[in-house]
Write a protein that holds these residues in place. Structure first.
Motif, PDB file in Angstrom:
ATOM      1  N   ALA A   1       0.839  -1.205   0.000  1.00 28.97           N
ATOM      2  CA  ALA A   1       0.000   0.000   0.000  1.00 28.97           C
ATOM      3  C   ALA A   1       0.871   1.251   0.000  1.00 28.97           C
ATOM      4  CB  ALA A   1      -0.924  -0.010   1.216  1.00 28.97           C
ATOM      5  N   LEU A   2       1.912   1.228   0.817  1.00 32.25           N
ATOM      6  CA  LEU A   2       2.824   2.366   0.859  1.00 32.25           C
ATOM      7  C   LEU A   2       3.520   2.550  -0.482  1.00 32.25           C
ATOM      8  CD1 LEU A   2       4.348   4.587   2.373  1.00 32.25           C
ATOM      9  CD2 LEU A   2       5.976   2.834   3.140  1.00 32.25           C
ATOM     10  N   GLY A   3       3.978   1.432  -1.057  1.00 36.94           N
ATOM     11  CA  GLY A   3       4.648   1.497  -2.350  1.00 36.94           C
ATOM     12  C   GLY A   3       3.741   2.024  -3.440  1.00 36.94           C
ATOM     13  N   LEU A   4       2.459   1.629  -3.384  1.00 37.53           N
ATOM     14  CA  LEU A   4       1.491   2.094  -4.385  1.00 37.53           C
ATOM     15  C   LEU A   4       1.302   3.602  -4.286  1.00 37.53           C
ATOM     16  CD1 LEU A   4      -0.514   1.281  -6.590  1.00 37.53           C
ATOM     17  CD2 LEU A   4      -2.234   0.957  -4.799  1.00 37.53           C
TER      18      LEU A   4
ATOM     19  N   LEU B   1       7.909  -1.944  -4.513  1.00 32.95           N
ATOM     20  CA  LEU B   1       6.996  -2.746  -5.322  1.00 32.95           C
ATOM     21  C   LEU B   1       7.692  -3.737  -6.240  1.00 32.95           C
ATOM     22  CD1 LEU B   1       4.463   0.035  -6.451  1.00 32.95           C
ATOM     23  CD2 LEU B   1       4.176  -1.623  -4.600  1.00 32.95           C
ATOM     24  N   GLY B   2       8.967  -3.486  -6.548  1.00 31.58           N
ATOM     25  CA  GLY B   2       9.634  -4.257  -7.581  1.00 31.58           C
ATOM     26  C   GLY B   2       9.475  -3.560  -8.917  1.00 31.58           C
ATOM     27  N   GLY B   3      10.384  -3.823  -9.824  1.00 31.10           N
ATOM     28  CA  GLY B   3      10.390  -3.119 -11.097  1.00 31.10           C
ATOM     29  C   GLY B   3       9.127  -3.304 -11.911  1.00 31.10           C
ATOM     30  N   THR B   4       8.552  -4.512 -11.907  1.00 32.31           N
ATOM     31  CA  THR B   4       7.386  -4.784 -12.746  1.00 32.31           C
ATOM     32  C   THR B   4       6.172  -3.966 -12.321  1.00 32.31           C
ATOM     33  OG1 THR B   4       8.140  -7.044 -13.139  1.00 32.31           O
ATOM     34  CG2 THR B   4       5.820  -6.569 -13.562  1.00 32.31           C
ATOM     35  N   ILE B   5       5.794  -4.090 -11.045  1.00 34.28           N
ATOM     36  CA  ILE B   5       4.605  -3.386 -10.574  1.00 34.28           C
ATOM     37  C   ILE B   5       4.831  -1.884 -10.596  1.00 34.28           C
ATOM     38  CG2 ILE B   5       3.030  -3.079  -8.624  1.00 34.28           C
ATOM     39  CD1 ILE B   5       3.555  -5.935  -7.826  1.00 34.28           C
ATOM     40  N   ALA B   6       6.037  -1.448 -10.220  1.00 33.09           N
ATOM     41  CA  ALA B   6       6.325  -0.014 -10.214  1.00 33.09           C
ATOM     42  C   ALA B   6       6.203   0.566 -11.611  1.00 33.09           C
ATOM     43  CB  ALA B   6       7.724   0.239  -9.658  1.00 33.09           C
ATOM     44  N   SER B   7       6.685  -0.163 -12.613  1.00 32.28           N
ATOM     45  CA  SER B   7       6.597   0.333 -13.985  1.00 32.28           C
ATOM     46  C   SER B   7       5.152   0.364 -14.464  1.00 32.28           C
ATOM     47  CB  SER B   7       7.438  -0.534 -14.928  1.00 32.28           C
ATOM     48  OG  SER B   7       6.938  -1.858 -14.968  1.00 32.28           O
ATOM     49  N   PHE B   8       4.348  -0.611 -14.024  1.00 35.43           N
ATOM     50  CA  PHE B   8       2.937  -0.625 -14.389  1.00 35.43           C
ATOM     51  C   PHE B   8       2.213   0.583 -13.791  1.00 35.43           C
ATOM     52  CE2 PHE B   8      -1.363  -1.809 -12.977  1.00 35.43           C
ATOM     53  CZ  PHE B   8      -1.976  -1.940 -14.206  1.00 35.43           C
ATOM     54  N   VAL B   9       2.429   0.830 -12.492  1.00 35.72           N
ATOM     55  CA  VAL B   9       1.812   1.991 -11.853  1.00 35.72           C
ATOM     56  C   VAL B   9       2.335   3.277 -12.483  1.00 35.72           C
ATOM     57  CG1 VAL B   9       1.453   3.221  -9.679  1.00 35.72           C
ATOM     58  CG2 VAL B   9       1.521   0.719  -9.694  1.00 35.72           C
ATOM     59  N   GLY B  10       3.592   3.251 -12.917  1.00 37.20           N
ATOM     60  CA  GLY B  10       4.196   4.433 -13.536  1.00 37.20           C
ATOM     61  C   GLY B  10       3.501   4.870 -14.812  1.00 37.20           C
ATOM     62  N   LEU B  11       2.712   3.971 -15.408  1.00 34.05           N
ATOM     63  CA  LEU B  11       1.975   4.342 -16.616  1.00 34.05           C
ATOM     64  C   LEU B  11       0.978   5.468 -16.349  1.00 34.05           C
ATOM     65  CD1 LEU B  11       1.192   0.830 -18.123  1.00 34.05           C
ATOM     66  CD2 LEU B  11       2.952   2.443 -18.858  1.00 34.05           C
ATOM     67  N   SER B  12       0.597   5.611 -15.088  1.00 38.69           N
ATOM     68  CA  SER B  12      -0.338   6.693 -14.742  1.00 38.69           C
ATOM     69  C   SER B  12       0.283   8.063 -14.979  1.00 38.69           C
ATOM     70  CB  SER B  12      -0.784   6.569 -13.283  1.00 38.69           C
ATOM     71  OG  SER B  12       0.317   6.672 -12.403  1.00 38.69           O
ATOM     72  N   GLU B  13       1.611   8.114 -15.168  1.00 37.94           N
ATOM     73  CA  GLU B  13       2.264   9.385 -15.486  1.00 37.94           C
ATOM     74  C   GLU B  13       1.667   9.993 -16.754  1.00 37.94           C
ATOM     75  OE1 GLU B  13       6.580  11.067 -17.025  1.00 37.94           O
ATOM     76  OE2 GLU B  13       6.509   9.160 -15.953  1.00 37.94           O
ATOM     77  N   VAL B  14       1.318   9.128 -17.706  1.00 37.59           N
ATOM     78  CA  VAL B  14       0.719   9.614 -18.949  1.00 37.59           C
ATOM     79  C   VAL B  14      -0.572  10.374 -18.662  1.00 37.59           C
ATOM     80  CG1 VAL B  14      -0.231   8.947 -21.176  1.00 37.59           C
ATOM     81  CG2 VAL B  14       1.723   7.712 -20.250  1.00 37.59           C
ATOM     82  N   LEU B  15      -1.403   9.794 -17.815  1.00 41.98           N
ATOM     83  CA  LEU B  15      -2.681  10.426 -17.493  1.00 41.98           C
ATOM     84  C   LEU B  15      -2.470  11.720 -16.713  1.00 41.98           C
ATOM     85  CD1 LEU B  15      -4.666   7.219 -16.469  1.00 41.98           C
ATOM     86  CD2 LEU B  15      -4.493   8.306 -18.707  1.00 41.98           C
ATOM     87  N   PHE B  16      -1.537  11.688 -15.746  1.00 39.73           N
ATOM     88  CA  PHE B  16      -1.235  12.907 -14.994  1.00 39.73           C
ATOM     89  C   PHE B  16      -0.730  14.003 -15.922  1.00 39.73           C
ATOM     90  CE2 PHE B  16      -0.745  10.012 -11.225  1.00 39.73           C
ATOM     91  CZ  PHE B  16      -1.709  10.621 -10.436  1.00 39.73           C
ATOM     92  N   ALA B  17       0.128  13.626 -16.879  1.00 40.88           N
ATOM     93  CA  ALA B  17       0.700  14.613 -17.796  1.00 40.88           C
ATOM     94  C   ALA B  17      -0.376  15.251 -18.668  1.00 40.88           C
ATOM     95  CB  ALA B  17       1.771  13.962 -18.670  1.00 40.88           C
ATOM     96  N   ILE B  18      -1.314  14.436 -19.141  1.00 38.52           N
ATOM     97  CA  ILE B  18      -2.390  14.968 -19.984  1.00 38.52           C
ATOM     98  C   ILE B  18      -3.258  15.935 -19.189  1.00 38.52           C
ATOM     99  CG2 ILE B  18      -4.488  14.339 -21.231  1.00 38.52           C
ATOM    100  CD1 ILE B  18      -3.078  11.762 -22.078  1.00 38.52           C
ATOM    101  N   VAL B  19      -3.533  15.583 -17.915  1.00 41.31           N
ATOM    102  CA  VAL B  19      -4.332  16.462 -17.063  1.00 41.31           C
ATOM    103  C   VAL B  19      -3.593  17.771 -16.808  1.00 41.31           C
ATOM    104  CG1 VAL B  19      -5.311  16.750 -14.755  1.00 41.31           C
ATOM    105  CG2 VAL B  19      -5.598  14.587 -15.961  1.00 41.31           C
ATOM    106  N   PHE B  20      -2.289  17.685 -16.489  1.00 37.26           N
ATOM    107  CA  PHE B  20      -1.488  18.889 -16.258  1.00 37.26           C
ATOM    108  C   PHE B  20      -1.451  19.761 -17.512  1.00 37.26           C
ATOM    109  CE2 PHE B  20       0.788  16.599 -12.683  1.00 37.26           C
ATOM    110  CZ  PHE B  20       0.341  17.473 -11.697  1.00 37.26           C
ATOM    111  N   ALA B  21      -1.264  19.114 -18.680  1.00 37.69           N
ATOM    112  CA  ALA B  21      -1.185  19.873 -19.925  1.00 37.69           C
ATOM    113  C   ALA B  21      -2.495  20.595 -20.216  1.00 37.69           C
ATOM    114  CB  ALA B  21      -0.835  18.937 -21.091  1.00 37.69           C
ATOM    115  N   TRP B  22      -3.590  19.967 -19.866  1.00 41.17           N
ATOM    116  CA  TRP B  22      -4.903  20.578 -20.081  1.00 41.17           C
ATOM    117  C   TRP B  22      -5.138  21.731 -19.105  1.00 41.17           C
ATOM    118  CZ3 TRP B  22      -9.706  19.039 -17.166  1.00 41.17           C
ATOM    119  CH2 TRP B  22     -10.816  19.760 -17.619  1.00 41.17           C
TER     120      TRP B  22
END
Length: 343
Positions: free
Chosen positions: A14-17, A257-278
């Motif tokens: 939970a903390l890692g997430l 989280l480990g590289g796999t899960i961390a990279s998966f959660v990291g995909l949310s950066e795309v959504l955050f970036a689109i929101v920030f850009a808007w």
């Protein structure tokens, strides 16, 4: 009531997430503030140099303090620090801002996050490990989504240079996650981030001194959601929030989280970036591009899930060492899922 062991097992996740989502949000802010500076005359080289150098200076003291009792690990981590600083920090960020200079923030990030697809292709070509059906379907979805995001069907001119820079950023992202997730004899996250940022800053400054990196900056005010702000506001955000805080929290998330899960959660950066850009610069994607973005994200998720269906042993350690010039990774940590976070 869950057993104490179950609660203890869930708490780190939970903390890692939370840390991973926080890191994704801070990383996601970089494109928006960077784009605002680019519009005033900053070159990508000057922008990424200011960001990484500023972040390295911010991290210097905390990194040194965190090293108390760990200085003996520096020598063993030099290859990892070099790989992280050169490829995951300097190279990835420079390529990303070059892509932003040619494409929108959202498109540049989606290109960068094609990293898992690149990994699948590399492993298949290098080791003959055929991807599973789910992985192949994910690659197809990601490619289809990319076509929609780039708006190729409408006859729009495809900026080849921007696409190539975005893919180079994806390569840097692979190195980021692979090296950051390694815990064997690793430096504390703050120290590793500080060291990697210092290496990246020195590399950028050296290339700039040789005249190989165009450097131009402007003191003109930047436009942030209709607010005319001083140029240093954007630079400070890039150095502190999208630099020091983002890298330190990203490494901590990968360790938790480990590289796999961390990279998966990291995909949310795309959504955050689109929101920030808007919200900040009024840069929005069309409905078709948003649909394509969802297809890319869905494709990457399928690629990740499909990795578990691929039979075979982990990648040979020698191959991983050659790929990232980092070495020392345990075989169990370098399966297809772990090599990423190839921002």
């Amino acid at each position: 009531m869950p057993a104490p062991t179950q609660t203890a097992a869930r708490s780190p996740f939970a903390l890692g997430l939370l840390v991973a989502l926080f890191s994704a949000a801070t990383f996601g802010s970089s494109g928006t503030f960077g784009a605002a500076l680019l519009e005033t005359g900053w070159t990508p080289g000057a922008l990424v140099t200011a960001r990484i150098t500023g972040a390295a200076l911010v991290m210097a003291v905390p990194a040194a303090i965190a090293m108390r009792g760990h200085w003996h690990l520096v020598r063993r981590n030099i290859p990892r620090l070099l790989a992280y600083g050169v490829f995951a920090v300097a190279g990835c960020q420079f390529a990303y801002f070059m892509a932003v200079d040619h494409l929108s923030v959202g498109v540049a990030l989606l290109l960068e996050y094609l990293a898992p697809v690149l990994i699948v292709g590399w492993v298949w070509a290098r080791h003959g490990r055929r991807p599973s059906r789910l992985t192949a379907a994910g690659v197809g979805a990601a490619v289809l989504g990319l076509v929609l995001v780039l708006d190729v069907a409408s006859g729009a001119r495809l900026d080849v240079a921007g696409v190539l820079w975005g893919l180079l950023a994806a390569v840097g992202l692979v190195v980021f996650f692979l090296v950051a997730a390694d815990e064997e004899e690793a430096l504390p996250p703050i120290s590793f981030a500080g060291g990697g940022l210092a290496v990246g800053a020195l590399g950028l400054l050296a290339v700039a001194a040789l005249g190989w990196l165009p450097m131009a900056a402007s003191t003109d005010r930047v436009d942030l959601a209709g607010w005319s702000a001083p140029w240093w506001v954007a630079v400070a955000e890039l150095a502190i929030v999208a630099g020091a805080v983002a890298y330190a929290s990203g490494i901590a998330a990968a360790r938790l989280l480990g590289g796999t899960i961390a990279s998966f959660v990291g995909l949310s950066e795309v959504l955050f970036a689109i929101v920030f850009a808007w919200l900040v610069v009024g840069q929005a994607m069309s409905p078709v591009q948003l649909l394509g973005g969802l297809a890319v994200l869905a494709g990457v998720v399928m690629v990740k899930l499909g990795e578990g269906e691929v039979a075979g042993a982990a990648l040979p350690v020698a191959d991983v060492d050659a790929a990232i010039v980092a070495g020392g990774d345990e075989p169990g940590e370098t399966e297809l899922a772990e090599p990423e976070r190839v921002h």
